[in-house]
Design an enzyme around this catalytic site. Structure first.
Site, mmCIF file in Angstrom:
data_model
loop_
_atom_site.group_PDB
_atom_site.id
_atom_site.type_symbol
_atom_site.label_atom_id
_atom_site.label_comp_id
_atom_site.label_asym_id
_atom_site.label_seq_id
_atom_site.Cartn_x
_atom_site.Cartn_y
_atom_site.Cartn_z
ATOM 1 N N HIS A 62 -9.055 0.922 4.990
ATOM 2 C CA HIS A 62 -8.059 1.770 4.358
ATOM 3 C C HIS A 62 -7.954 3.147 5.008
ATOM 4 O O HIS A 62 -6.885 3.741 5.044
ATOM 5 C CB HIS A 62 -8.402 1.927 2.877
ATOM 6 C CG HIS A 62 -7.263 2.368 2.030
ATOM 7 N ND1 HIS A 62 -6.116 1.628 1.858
ATOM 8 C CD2 HIS A 62 -7.084 3.502 1.287
ATOM 9 C CE1 HIS A 62 -5.280 2.260 1.050
ATOM 10 N NE2 HIS A 62 -5.845 3.402 0.702
ATOM 11 N N SER A 96 -0.993 4.829 1.298
ATOM 12 C CA SER A 96 -1.529 4.074 0.170
ATOM 13 C C SER A 96 -0.493 4.046 -0.962
ATOM 14 O O SER A 96 0.601 3.548 -0.780
ATOM 15 C CB SER A 96 -2.867 4.669 -0.275
ATOM 16 O OG SER A 96 -3.557 3.797 -1.125
ATOM 17 N N ASP A 150 -8.862 -3.637 5.289
ATOM 18 C CA ASP A 150 -8.575 -2.808 4.122
ATOM 19 C C ASP A 150 -8.850 -3.597 2.839
ATOM 20 O O ASP A 150 -8.286 -4.668 2.618
ATOM 21 C CB ASP A 150 -7.111 -2.363 4.156
ATOM 22 C CG ASP A 150 -6.812 -1.224 3.197
ATOM 23 O OD1 ASP A 150 -7.553 -1.056 2.210
ATOM 24 O OD2 ASP A 150 -5.838 -0.495 3.441
#
Length: 727
Positions: free
Chosen positions: A697, A577, A662
């Site tokens: 995600h 991330s 995501d």
């Protein structure tokens, strides 16, 4: 340059993989389509791969490209399947197949979760309190497969049946324990649906509430549920609403709608159960509203939002207890936060009374309030600790026995207890839950994560401090197997995150043990941008200081090599991330320092994303990265954005992963990044781009499926580092 890259990649594969595999490997080639992106002040950039973005995830050309990347990854990684299987089998062997959590008591019930042998998802269950029933007796019963008296609230294995992805964000029982509300999703976008179940009869209620977050709070009437509704376009939390069971969802009442799209919203109960709280917060200010839990219709503001005044509040024993950075009486801002109190009816932070003073070297993270004491989670010298303040003014710290560890407050729902539960772990100590009697000092071990075949005495953890180029000292947590020789020959995996003030604490990982047993060193670099060293550590790694995060990581690598923890040509870097942003930045800035880089769901297209307010997190993030509509921030962000700074140079081997669904970092960011990287990379190192077409995600759902993803990535890393496959 595509053709030359194909020849180089083919040469690499030919040297490493059998001819039968080589014949099936075709390097993906995304088409280029000019697209101009304009900033409000006139700056323009061409993004030839912008077309890969499709918010509906339906474009056939885009999907074909992603599938081609997966096909390429399958072929490239096929020879490593035996290593992947060994890694996966090792992780599974160290994982208890039927583990359970420590039960906690709340309103006459003991709640816990447990896994059935070999299954991916947990059961959430409870048992009625009574004579002879406590946490340890329930644990013993679970270990003996004695489930008499157990009531299953949710069986996620049954709910996930036939689904490629399944997740329950949260569940909550009504105050009388009769009705269950839970929020689930099936694609990883964090857009949940609330369901209701009658726990007495097991029947489900007909109504469903779609497009919400995981926040669930029951009112005292046991019929009204407060929840957070997301905006259908931006997917951000926008409104706190209430639903009364048996009434149409369309008639749900809006209790509060947040006008500032840079704010996060949440809803919760106060510690004394008297109030329901709505928290609006950004990285510049906070605002708390409250209403009686018996009648949560009209909310009052505790203290109005004010720039640079952050606070969170709880109500207990007839007054408010508030954690804040508000200025002291002399105007000095409490950078690392302090604790204050306020009487009911207080309407301004100027009416608050100081209780626990601010200190420059101690960061106050959170607290839990009890009848006779308060437990405070703090940070000092990049380590967590728990301070206990008793009602008589005395205090003590919970002890730790290792140089690098993580300690936090556990679930403590009963404020009247003399027992404080806390969690402890380190890079060598599995997750452990203790219970400390604050009156007698007695400590009880409630549970330690079972790790079959693991002997902690065979591993060593330490904390070192690496000098950064500007003189800052960067804390680094290390772990390796006993007998490790610090001679500069070892392979090393270095991990970091370094954003949002999120600290990356040293914790135990069953997956890491397989690396250590193969002679590797594992290092966590606590770089600026996290909050390990307090609020200033965070401020020194965000906005116009963001490049400190990248420099710190590179400087830690140089220091560990100089100190002979690792060989210069055997270093892997990992981040996900915003940590994937870090990976993209160091790949551009110091490509020759790393043999392989693992970038999971990486945020790599900073400027384009931050110019688009329709993307879920963008407006929330202006205080983290800056607003590129303002030229100073645009120029600074453009100076480090990984996608914009790719250039013709030799890059290390890369393993990049993403999820099609995501909602936090759009799949198109890493897709565009890999496509442009393939154009410019002059090395013969492979680039793997793995796309999970069913998830978001967090990757795949289910504990064993996640382990398989991790084993695949680590098998690629071990191959690039030249680490032996066997244990």
């Amino acid at each position: 340059m595509k053709a030359s890259i194909l020849l180089i990649a083919t040469a690499f594969v030919a040297a490493t993989y059998p001819t039968s595999v080589l014949a099936s490997v075709t390097l993906p080639d995304a088409a280029k389509k000019p697209h101009v992106i304009k900033a409000p002040f006139g700056a323009e950039r061409n993004d030839e791969y912008y077309w890969l973005r499709d918010d509906k995830r339906q474009d056939p050309d885009m999907l074909a490209y992603l599938k081609a990347e997966n096909t390429y990854a399958d072929a490239l990684l096929a020879p490593l399947k035996p290593v992947q299987d060994k890694l996966y089998d090792g992780i599974v062997a160290r994982t208890s197949k039927d583990d359970s959590t420590v039960p906690y008591r709340e309103r006459g019930w003991w709640y816990y979760s447990r896994f059935e042998n070999g299954k991916d998802y947990p059961l959430h269950a409870r048992r009625k309190d009574g004579p002879g029933i406590d946490a340890l007796s329930i644990q013993r019963a679970n270990e003996a497969n004695d489930f008499a008296g157990e009531q299953v609230l949710l069986d996620l294995n049954a709910l996930a049946m036939g689904k490629g992805y399944y997740s329950v964000a949260n569940f909550a029982t009504s105050q009388d324990g009769a009705i269950l509300a839970y929020a689930d999703e099936t694609n990883g976008r964090h857009q949940y649906t609330i369901h209701f179940r009658d726990l007495a009869g097991g029947a489900s209620y007909p109504e469903e509430i779609k497009g919400v977050s995981g926040d669930l709070v029951w009112a005292d009437d046991n019929r009204t549920l407060l929840y957070l509704e997301n905006d259908p376009v931006t997917l951000r939390g926008a409104r706190i609403k209430s639903h009364v069971l048996g009434t149409p969802v369309a008639s749900d009442r809006v209790l509060y709608e947040e006008p500032d799209d840079s704010c996060y919203l949440s809803v919760m109960r106060s510690r004394d159960q008297r109030y329901i709280l709505i928290h609006s917060g950004s990285r510049r200010f906070d605002e708390v509203r409250y209403a009686p839990a018996a009648d949560p219709r009209e909310f009052k503001v505790l203290s109005p939002r004010e720039n640079d005044v952050e606070y969170d509040a709880d109500h207990f024993d007839g007054h408010w207890v508030i954690r804040t950075n508000a200025p002291d009486a002399d105007g000095t801002r409490a950078t690392n936060f302090k604790l204050v109190t306020a009487a009911d009816g207080s309407t301004s932070h100027k009416q608050w009374k100081d209780w626990v003073a601010h200190r420059d070297n101690v960061f106050i993270e959170s607290l839990q309030l009890f009848d006779g004491f308060t437990a405070i989670r703090e940070r000092s010298d990049a380590l967590q600790r728990i301070r206990i303040l008793r009602g008589d003014g005395s205090e003590e710290y919970v002890k730790a026995d290792e140089p690098a560890y993580s300690m936090g407050l556990a679930t403590n729902p009963e404020a009247g207890s003399d027992w404080l539960r806390y969690d402890y772990t380190s890079m060598t100590t599995p997750a452990t839950t203790y219970e400390l009697n604050v009156k007698s000092g007695e400590r009880r071990l409630l549970k330690r994560q079972p790790v079959p075949g693991y002997d902690p005495s065979q591993y060593v953890t330490e904390r070192v401090w690496a000098p950064a180029r500007d003189g800052a000292k960067i804390p680094v947590s290390l772990v390796y197997r006993k007998g490790f020789k610090k001679d500069g020959s070892a392979a090393m995996l270095q991990h970091a995150y370094g954003s949002y003030g999120r600290s990356t604490d040293p914790a135990f990982s069953v997956a890491t043990i397989g690396l250590l047993d193969r002679g590797m060193v594992y290092a966590i670099a606590h770089v600026r941008g996290g909050q390990e060293m307090g609020r200033r550590w965070y401020d020194d790694g965000r906005l116009l200081n963001k490049k400190n995060t990248f420099n710190d990581f590179i400087d830690v690598t140089g220091y560990l090599v100089k100190q002979d923890y690792a060989a210069r040509d055997r270093i892997a870097a990992q981040g996900s991330s915003a940590g994937g942003l870090l990976m993209g930045a160091i790949a551009n800035m110091a490509a020759d320092r790393y043999r392989v880089i693992l970038a999971q769901v990486p945020f790599v297209d900073v400027v384009t994303t931050m110019l688009d307010a329709s993307i879920p997190l963008t407006t929330h993030e202006y205080d983290e990265w800056g607003d590129p509509a303002r030229k100073p921030y645009y120029d600074y962000m453009l100076g480090y954005s990984p996608y914009d700074n790719l250039k013709a140079q030799a890059y290390p081997a890369m393993f990049v992963s993403t999820g099609l669904w995501d909602a936090q970092v759009g799949y198109w960011e890493p897709a565009k990044y890999v496509a442009r990287l393939r154009d410019l990379d002059t090395s013969n190192a492979p680039v793997v781009f793995r796309i999970n077409l069913e998830a978001g995600h967090g990757g795949k759902s289910g504990r064993f499926r996640k382990y398989r993803e991790q084993a695949e990535m680590y098998s690629f890393m071990l191959d690039q580092l030249g680490v032996r496959a066997g244990e």
